[in-house]
Write a protein that holds these residues in place. Structure first.
Motif, short mmCIF file in Angstrom:
data_model
loop_
_atom_site.label_atom_id
_atom_site.label_comp_id
_atom_site.label_asym_id
_atom_site.label_seq_id
_atom_site.Cartn_x
_atom_site.Cartn_y
_atom_site.Cartn_z
N ASP A 267 0.88 -1.46 -0.08
CA ASP A 267 0.05 -0.24 -0.32
C ASP A 267 0.95 0.99 -0.13
O ASP A 267 0.81 1.70 -1.06
CB ASP A 267 -0.88 0.25 1.23
N GLU A 268 1.49 1.17 1.01
CA GLU A 268 2.59 3.03 0.76
C GLU A 268 3.50 2.72 -0.82
O GLU A 268 3.62 3.68 -0.71
CB GLU A 268 3.68 2.39 2.31
N ILE A 269 3.43 1.38 -1.04
CA ILE A 269 4.29 1.13 -2.41
C ILE A 269 3.64 2.82 -3.27
O ILE A 269 3.89 3.09 -4.41
CB ILE A 269 5.15 0.42 -2.49
N CYS A 270 2.12 1.97 -3.07
CA CYS A 270 0.86 2.64 -4.42
C CYS A 270 1.09 3.67 -3.94
O CYS A 270 0.79 5.41 -5.03
CB CYS A 270 0.16 1.37 -4.24
N GLU A 271 1.00 4.08 -2.74
CA GLU A 271 0.25 5.37 -2.34
C GLU A 271 2.11 7.06 -2.84
O GLU A 271 1.72 7.58 -3.78
CB GLU A 271 0.25 5.42 -0.51
N VAL A 272 3.25 6.49 -2.39
CA VAL A 272 4.30 7.69 -2.61
C VAL A 272 4.43 7.21 -3.64
O VAL A 272 4.39 8.50 -4.59
CB VAL A 272 5.66 6.86 -1.82
N GLY A 273 4.49 5.83 -4.71
CA GLY A 273 5.06 5.84 -6.29
C GLY A 273 3.30 6.41 -7.41
O GLY A 273 3.51 6.04 -8.62
#
Ligand code: GDP
Length: 378
Positions: A267-273
């Motif tokens: 989820d963090e990768i999705c949000e930051v990216g």
């Protein structure tokens, strides 16, 4: 798989080329560029368009939607971009409102097994091409084109209400005013003169109709073979082959994804990216880079150099992983702002050794100049 930032990289590299040429796909592609901080998303037009010194060719292997082409050109003009350097192949196929209706109809019939189509009519357009009943760009130049819609409806039994063609005809009229040429001849002549041509890929190797995760693939050849066929150039003329790879892996829609993350890290990768499709707005599935698949892609495409993008997204993570020989290997996260980062160097060096080919560029942000050259960032 797609959305690696190919558009940004092509825009960056365009200063070294005379021609940027799209060789396949259509407005299912969404290539994001920045002009003076303003976001520009291209779908049909090659990513060299912000560089007024290069010619932007839409090759014979492409499919083109006149309505979205018109909207894209108008958007570019509003942003002060010169659009006089666009050339369209007379052999490229046209996506019609019928194709878009067919796409929605076909996908609706698949229930839970949807391909994950962008619903832009790309698949049906390529289907008509290979069934030898497609509409080509050269056809819209014919005097009897205005009766094409009527002829179409007489020939085909439709399982849906026929589309309204008013906007389509208007857009075709608009497109006719652009340079429509035998672009394979133009490109070969340019190469003969020693000019440099960069073929811009769309989608991704994993979406290639032959080598991708069939049937969850696009309907064109996205790998290097598509360049020869989609532009009409001999394999003997292909020089360096750059593979644009994201530092992690994403996928829109259905299909296999071995390294997919279903936890907070994903989820963090999705949000930051900001992993939302630039064409569909759909949330992308995120996971770790799969070097086993990448090796196969390098083998089939003949990739000579890797261009790694979005390394900044993984900045500050406690742990970053990649899949190699079926095992996940772990790396500590890094800091891209320092321009000298031991962890990132270690990550790049390890991947380079596993893949056996060098890095040409490392991209660490969406802007044109967020780029490091060479194997390391030192
Ligand atoms: P393409 O279809 O491969 O051109 O990729 P898209 O344009 O669909 O998606 C890539 C997204 O990532 C766009 O929003 C770009 O602005 C952005 N982008 C490109 N390179 C980088 C990078 O190195 N770092 C970050 N954070 N974003 C990037």
């Amino acid at each position: 798989m797609g959305d690696e930032g190919k558009g940004k990289i092509v825009d960056y590299l365009s200063k070294d080329y005379d021609i940027i040429a799209r060789f396949g796909g259509g407005d299912n592609a969404g290539h994001t560029l920045f002009k003076n901080g303003k976001k520009i998303v291209l779908h049909n037009i090659p990513s060299g368009i912000l560089n007024k010194d290069v010619l932007n060719v839409i090759g014979n292997g492409c499919v083109i939607n006149p309505i979205s082409f018109k909207a894209e050109v108008e958007m570019l003009m509003e942003n002060g971009v010169d659009v006089s350097n666009i050339v369209i192949s007379d052999r490229a196929h046209i996506i019609t409102p019928f194709h878009i209706k067919w796409d929605a109809y076909n996908e609706s019939k698949l229930g839970n097994n949807k391909i994950g189509s962008t619903l832009k009519g790309i698949g049906p357009c390529y289907t008509d091409k290979t069934s030898r009943k497609g509409l080509r760009v050269r056809d819209i130049q014919e005097p009897d084109f205005s009766s094409w819609g009527v002829r179409m409806m007489q020939q085909t039994k439709l399982p849906f209400n026929p589309p309204n063609l008013t906007e389509f005809y208007k857009a075709c009229e608009f497109m006719r005013k652009f340079r429509i040429e035998e672009t394979h001849i133009l490109i070969n002549k340019a190469l003969d003169k020693g000019q440099r041509v960069l073929a811009e890929g769309a989608q991704a190797f994993g979406l290639d109709v032959d080598f991708g995760t069939y049937p969850y693939v696009t309907s064109s050849v996205t790998s290097t073979g598509g360049v020869c066929q989609g532009l009409g150039v001999s394999p003997k003329l292909i020089g360096n082959i750059y593979g644009v790879v994201k530092a992690y892996y994403t996928r829109v829609g259905n299909g296999p994804f071995i390294t997919e993350l279903f936890d907070d890290v994903g989820d963090e990768i999705c949000e930051v990216g900001k992993e939302f499709g630039s064409t569909t707005g759909r949330k992308r599935r995120c996971g770790w880079l799969n070097l086993d698949e990448l090796k196969e892609a390098i083998m089939v495409t003949g990739t000579s150099d890797i261009i790694l993008t979005k390394v900044d997204v993984l900045e500050g993570f406690d742990e970053v992983k990649v899949l190699s020989d079926g095992e996940l290997i772990s790396f500590p996260g890094w800091n891209t702002t320092s321009h000298k980062d031991v962890e990132l160097d270690h990550f790049l060096e390890t991947i380079k050794n596993i893949l056996g080919i060098p890095f040409k560029l490392i991209s660490h942000g969406p802007e044109r100049d967020d780029i490091y050259w060479g194997v390391t960032i030192k």
